[in-house]
Scaffold this motif. Structure first.
Motif, mmCIF file in Angstrom:
data_model
loop_
_atom_site.group_PDB
_atom_site.id
_atom_site.type_symbol
_atom_site.label_atom_id
_atom_site.label_comp_id
_atom_site.label_asym_id
_atom_site.label_seq_id
_atom_site.Cartn_x
_atom_site.Cartn_y
_atom_site.Cartn_z
ATOM 1 N N GLY A 150 -7.995 -9.742 12.185
ATOM 2 C CA GLY A 150 -7.940 -8.455 12.885
ATOM 3 C C GLY A 150 -6.572 -7.822 12.956
ATOM 4 N N ASN A 151 -5.641 -8.255 12.134
ATOM 5 C CA ASN A 151 -4.320 -7.620 12.118
ATOM 6 C C ASN A 151 -4.454 -6.133 11.779
ATOM 7 O OD1 ASN A 151 -2.884 -9.860 12.805
ATOM 8 N ND2 ASN A 151 -2.174 -10.344 10.745
ATOM 9 N N ASP A 152 -3.797 -5.314 12.553
ATOM 10 C CA ASP A 152 -3.907 -3.860 12.381
ATOM 11 C C ASP A 152 -2.714 -3.361 11.572
ATOM 12 O OD1 ASP A 152 -4.835 -1.287 12.648
ATOM 13 O OD2 ASP A 152 -3.793 -0.943 14.548
ATOM 14 N N PHE A 153 -2.792 -3.473 10.256
ATOM 15 C CA PHE A 153 -1.694 -3.055 9.396
ATOM 16 C C PHE A 153 -1.669 -1.532 9.272
ATOM 17 C CE2 PHE A 153 -2.646 -7.360 7.713
ATOM 18 C CZ PHE A 153 -1.408 -7.938 7.939
ATOM 19 N N ASP A 154 -0.473 -0.990 9.148
ATOM 20 C CA ASP A 154 -0.328 0.451 8.956
ATOM 21 C C ASP A 154 0.536 0.747 7.730
ATOM 22 O OD1 ASP A 154 2.098 -0.416 9.868
ATOM 23 O OD2 ASP A 154 2.215 0.942 11.589
ATOM 24 N N ASP A 155 0.563 -0.193 6.787
ATOM 25 C CA ASP A 155 1.360 -0.048 5.574
ATOM 26 C C ASP A 155 0.421 0.066 4.375
ATOM 27 O OD1 ASP A 155 3.050 -0.333 3.348
ATOM 28 O OD2 ASP A 155 4.453 -1.572 4.477
ATOM 29 N N ILE A 156 0.486 1.198 3.673
ATOM 30 C CA ILE A 156 -0.407 1.429 2.548
ATOM 31 C C ILE A 156 -0.186 0.415 1.443
ATOM 32 C CG2 ILE A 156 1.195 3.111 1.558
ATOM 33 C CD1 ILE A 156 -2.642 2.846 1.174
ATOM 34 N N VAL A 157 1.049 -0.098 1.309
ATOM 35 C CA VAL A 157 1.337 -1.092 0.272
ATOM 36 C C VAL A 157 0.449 -2.316 0.448
ATOM 37 C CG1 VAL A 157 3.094 -2.638 -0.679
ATOM 38 C CG2 VAL A 157 3.710 -0.297 -0.041
ATOM 39 N N ILE A 158 0.224 -2.726 1.701
ATOM 40 C CA ILE A 158 -0.587 -3.908 1.975
ATOM 41 C C ILE A 158 -2.039 -3.656 1.598
ATOM 42 C CG2 ILE A 158 -1.445 -5.416 3.817
ATOM 43 C CD1 ILE A 158 1.249 -5.067 5.210
ATOM 44 N N TYR A 159 -2.584 -2.517 1.985
ATOM 45 C CA TYR A 159 -3.978 -2.192 1.649
ATOM 46 C C TYR A 159 -4.167 -2.070 0.140
ATOM 47 C CZ TYR A 159 -5.218 -1.335 6.534
ATOM 48 O OH TYR A 159 -5.478 -1.492 7.874
ATOM 49 N N ARG A 160 -3.222 -1.403 -0.518
ATOM 50 C CA ARG A 160 -3.336 -1.203 -1.956
ATOM 51 C C ARG A 160 -3.277 -2.541 -2.702
ATOM 52 N NH1 ARG A 160 1.076 1.327 -2.760
ATOM 53 N NH2 ARG A 160 0.386 3.456 -2.349
ATOM 54 N N ALA A 161 -2.338 -3.401 -2.290
ATOM 55 C CA ALA A 161 -2.181 -4.691 -2.958
ATOM 56 C C ALA A 161 -3.394 -5.588 -2.735
ATOM 57 C CB ALA A 161 -0.912 -5.378 -2.468
ATOM 58 N N PHE A 162 -3.916 -5.591 -1.510
ATOM 59 C CA PHE A 162 -5.070 -6.431 -1.199
ATOM 60 C C PHE A 162 -6.292 -5.961 -1.972
ATOM 61 C CE2 PHE A 162 -8.006 -8.178 2.341
ATOM 62 C CZ PHE A 162 -8.118 -9.389 1.676
ATOM 63 N N GLY A 163 -6.501 -4.639 -2.037
ATOM 64 C CA GLY A 163 -7.634 -4.103 -2.779
ATOM 65 C C GLY A 163 -7.552 -4.433 -4.256
ATOM 66 N N GLU A 164 -6.364 -4.314 -4.842
ATOM 67 C CA GLU A 164 -6.208 -4.620 -6.266
ATOM 68 C C GLU A 164 -6.481 -6.098 -6.531
ATOM 69 O OE1 GLU A 164 -2.910 -4.252 -9.884
ATOM 70 O OE2 GLU A 164 -2.370 -3.660 -7.837
ATOM 71 N N ALA A 165 -5.996 -6.965 -5.650
ATOM 72 C CA ALA A 165 -6.235 -8.398 -5.832
ATOM 73 C C ALA A 165 -7.721 -8.732 -5.726
ATOM 74 C CB ALA A 165 -5.431 -9.184 -4.797
ATOM 75 N N LEU A 166 -8.427 -8.064 -4.822
ATOM 76 C CA LEU A 166 -9.871 -8.285 -4.697
ATOM 77 C C LEU A 166 -10.604 -7.828 -5.955
ATOM 78 C CD1 LEU A 166 -10.375 -7.162 -0.975
ATOM 79 C CD2 LEU A 166 -10.721 -9.480 -1.877
ATOM 80 N N ILE A 167 -10.197 -6.702 -6.528
ATOM 81 C CA ILE A 167 -10.811 -6.224 -7.768
ATOM 82 C C ILE A 167 -10.596 -7.247 -8.877
ATOM 83 C CG2 ILE A 167 -10.604 -4.502 -9.604
ATOM 84 C CD1 ILE A 167 -10.114 -2.404 -7.431
ATOM 85 N N ARG A 168 -9.392 -7.775 -8.990
ATOM 86 C CA ARG A 168 -9.112 -8.766 -10.028
ATOM 87 C C ARG A 168 -9.902 -10.056 -9.806
ATOM 88 N NH1 ARG A 168 -4.946 -7.880 -13.715
ATOM 89 N NH2 ARG A 168 -4.454 -5.655 -13.694
ATOM 90 N N ASP A 169 -10.321 -10.279 -8.573
ATOM 91 C CA ASP A 169 -11.119 -11.465 -8.263
ATOM 92 C C ASP A 169 -12.616 -11.185 -8.382
ATOM 93 O OD1 ASP A 169 -11.018 -14.239 -7.472
ATOM 94 O OD2 ASP A 169 -11.805 -13.640 -5.511
ATOM 95 N N GLY A 170 -12.964 -9.974 -8.849
ATOM 96 C CA GLY A 170 -14.363 -9.616 -9.035
ATOM 97 C C GLY A 170 -15.076 -9.219 -7.759
ATOM 98 N N ARG A 171 -14.355 -8.936 -6.704
ATOM 99 C CA ARG A 171 -14.949 -8.604 -5.398
ATOM 100 C C ARG A 171 -14.771 -7.101 -5.144
ATOM 101 N NH1 ARG A 171 -11.599 -13.179 -2.335
ATOM 102 N NH2 ARG A 171 -12.461 -12.232 -0.429
ATOM 103 N N THR A 172 -15.413 -6.298 -5.985
ATOM 104 C CA THR A 172 -15.215 -4.855 -5.961
ATOM 105 C C THR A 172 -15.671 -4.223 -4.656
ATOM 106 O OG1 THR A 172 -15.533 -4.820 -8.359
ATOM 107 C CG2 THR A 172 -15.685 -2.717 -7.199
ATOM 108 N N ILE A 173 -16.826 -4.640 -4.134
ATOM 109 C CA ILE A 173 -17.350 -4.057 -2.896
ATOM 110 C C ILE A 173 -16.385 -4.305 -1.743
ATOM 111 C CG2 ILE A 173 -19.220 -4.157 -1.205
ATOM 112 C CD1 ILE A 173 -21.129 -4.801 -3.468
ATOM 113 N N GLU A 174 -15.832 -5.515 -1.655
ATOM 114 C CA GLU A 174 -14.857 -5.815 -0.607
ATOM 115 C C GLU A 174 -13.590 -4.978 -0.783
ATOM 116 O OE1 GLU A 174 -14.356 -10.111 0.374
ATOM 117 O OE2 GLU A 174 -15.853 -10.378 -1.222
ATOM 118 N N ALA A 175 -13.213 -4.754 -2.042
ATOM 119 C CA ALA A 175 -12.019 -3.942 -2.306
ATOM 120 C C ALA A 175 -12.209 -2.516 -1.799
ATOM 121 C CB ALA A 175 -11.716 -3.934 -3.804
#
Length: 396
Positions: A150-175
Motif C-alpha cells: 500500500g505504499n503511496d508513491f507519487d513518482d512517475i518513474v516508479i510507476y513507469r518502471a514497474f509497468g514495463e517490468a510487468l510487461i516483460r514478465d508477461g503480466r500485461t493486465i497487471e501492468a
C-alpha cells in the motif's frame, strides 16, 4: 682672475648620489656578484581574489566528485565512507547516472536502500537502472512488495518502471492496472502514453495524417520515389554489412536490423554514399535536416520477429514509416489500434504512445523510418531542447 661657477642644486644632488653609490660599491665584497635590485609591482587585490576563489572551487570539485571517476570499488568505498550522509549519497548517485555510469550509481543507491528501505529517490533510481540494464526481475523484486503493502508513491518513474517490468514478465493486465493508478494520480495523461519526457501543451493522439503533422509535401515526395528508396536498400541487404542489429533490448525474439542515414539532422556520410539518391532527396527537407532529436533509417525485420510493447523517450517528435517491402503478416499496434503497412504508402504516429510490432509473414519486411518535430513544438523549444540520449535509439 678666473671666475669659478657655483654648481647648481641639481648637479650637487646628482654628484652626491654618484659619490654614495661609488662608496657603497667600494665597500661590497668583490668576490660576490653585484646585486640587482628590481622593484616589483603589487598584485591587484581583485586578481588575487579571483585566483584564490578559482583554486578553492577546483579543490571542492575534486573532493566532491572524485569517486565518480574511479573504479566501482572506489565508488563502493565512497558509499560506505559516507554511509550515514544520505544527502551526499543521493547527489553522488544522480551525478553518476547523468554520466551514464550506471554500475557505480547502482552501488550508491543500493547502499541508500540498505540504510533506508523506503527512500523514494533511491527506489525510483534503482528501478530505472534495473530496467535500463535489462534486469527486470530485480525491478519486480524491488517494487512488488512495496506496491502490495500500500505504499503511496507519487513518482512517475516508479510507476513507469514497474509497468514495463510487468510487461516483460508477461503480466500485461497487471501492468495496465499500475498505469491506470498513475493516471488517477495525475502522473500520466494516458495508460498508453508514457514517455520519459512529457512536454505539455502538445496535441496528443496516437495516429496522425500528413496534413495534421504539417508534412504533406514530404509525404508526397516519399511516396513518389518509394521504389528508388527501396531499391537502394535492397541492393545493400545481401552484399553489405552496414545493417546492424538493434541495441535497445526491444526484440522479444527474431532478427531486426537497421541502417541509419541521418542522425540528429546530419547525414551519415559513409551510409549516404551507399544510398545517394535517397539522401539527396531527403536533404532538401528542412523537417529532417533541422531536427536534432530525429533519425532517418531503414528498418529490416525478418519473419518470426516480435518487438516488446514500449514507448519512445519523448512526445516532442512524430515518426513516419514508408512501406518498401511489405509481406503479409507484418503488423504494428499503436495504443489500441493495429494497422499494416502498404508498399509506397506512409504511416504517421506518435511513438511516445505504447507500440509493438510483430512479423508472422514469409519474407523480410523493409521500411524507411523518418522522425520529425511535433507540429506544436515552437521554434524556441527546438533551439532549447537537447538531443535525445543516443542510448535511447528507437528502431521501429
Amino acid at each position: 682672475m678666473e671666475t669659478r661657477k657655483r654648481p647648481s642644486k641639481k648637479q650637487n644632488s646628482s654628484s652626491n648620489r654618484c659619490s654614495e653609490e661609488t662608496a657603497s660599491s667600494s665597500k661590497e665584497d668583490p668576490k660576490k656578484p653585484p646585486i640587482v635590485r628590481v622593484q616589483s609591482k603589487p598584485v591587484p587585490t581583485l586578481v588575487m581574489a579571483v585566483v584564490i576563489l578559482s583554486y578553492s572551487i577546483a579543490l571542492f570539485v575534486v573532493w566532491r566528485w572524485y569517486p565518480s571517476n574511479t573504479s566501482e570499488s572506489s565508488t563502493d568505498h565512497s558509499a560506505q565512507t559516507h554511509g550515514n550522509d544520505l544527502d551526499y549519497l543521493r547527489g553522488l548517485g544522480w551525478h553518476l547516472m547523468k554520466q551514464r555510469e550506471l554500475d557505480g550509481a547502482k552501488i550508491v543507491f543500493e547502499e541508500i536502500i540498505s540504510k533506508d528501505a523506503n527512500d523514494r529517490t533511491a527506489i525510483a533510481a534503482l528501478a530505472s537502472i534495473y530496467n535500463t540494464q535489462g534486469t527486470f526481475d530485480k525491478t519486480l523484486q524491488l517494487l512488488t512488495e512495496r506496491f502490495e503493502s500500500g505504499n503511496d508513491f507519487d513518482d512517475i518513474v516508479i510507476y513507469r518502471a514497474f509497468g514495463e517490468a510487468l510487461i516483460r514478465d508477461g503480466r500485461t493486465i497487471e501492468a495496465y492496472d499500475i498505469h491506470s493508478r498513475a493516471v488517477e494520480k495525475g502522473l500520466l495523461k494516458s495508460v498508453y502514453q508514457r514517455p520519459m519526457e512529457y512536454i505539455d501543451n502538445l496535441r496528443s493522439q496516437p495516429w496522425w495524417t500528413a496534413a495534421d503533422a504539417g508534412v504533406t509535401d514530404l509525404v508526397k515526395e516519399l511516396e513518389k520515389h518509394w521504389m528508388t528508396i527501396r531499391d537502394e536498400a535492397l541492393n545493400l541487404i545481401n552484399v553489405d554489412v552496414s545493417f546492424s542489429a538493434e541495441k535497445e533490448d526491444l526484440t522479444k525474439h527474431g532478427n531486426w536490423k537497421q541502417l541509419i542515414i541521418f542522425n540528429e539532422g546530419r547525414a551519415i556520410q559513409h551510409n549516404c554514399k551507399k544510398t545517394p539518391s535517397t539522401c539527396g532527396l531527403l536533404s532538401k527537407y528542412h523537417e529532417l535536416t533541422n531536427c536534432k532529436r530525429c533519425q532517418v533509417k531503414y528498418s529490416l525485420m525478418q519473419p518470426g520477429t516480435q518487438v516488446w510493447p514500449h514507448c519512445g523517450p519523448s512526445n516532442s517528435k512524430l515518426r513516419l514509416h514508408l512501406g518498401l517491402q511489405i509481406p503479409d503478416g507484418a503488423k504494428i499496434r499503436v495504443a489500441d489500434t493495429t494497422r499494416s503497412w502498404e508498399e509506397g504508402k506512409t504511416l504517421i504516429f506518435d511513438d511516445s504512445f505504447e507500440h509493438e510490432v510483430w512479423h508472422d509473414g514469409e519474407s523480410a519486411r523493409l521500411i524507411l523510418i523518418l522522425d520529425i518535430w511535433h507540429p506544436d513544438i515552437t521554434e524556441e523549444q527546438k533551439t532549447q531542447l537537447l538531443p535525445l540520449r543516443p542510448t535511447r535509439d528507437r528502431n521501429n
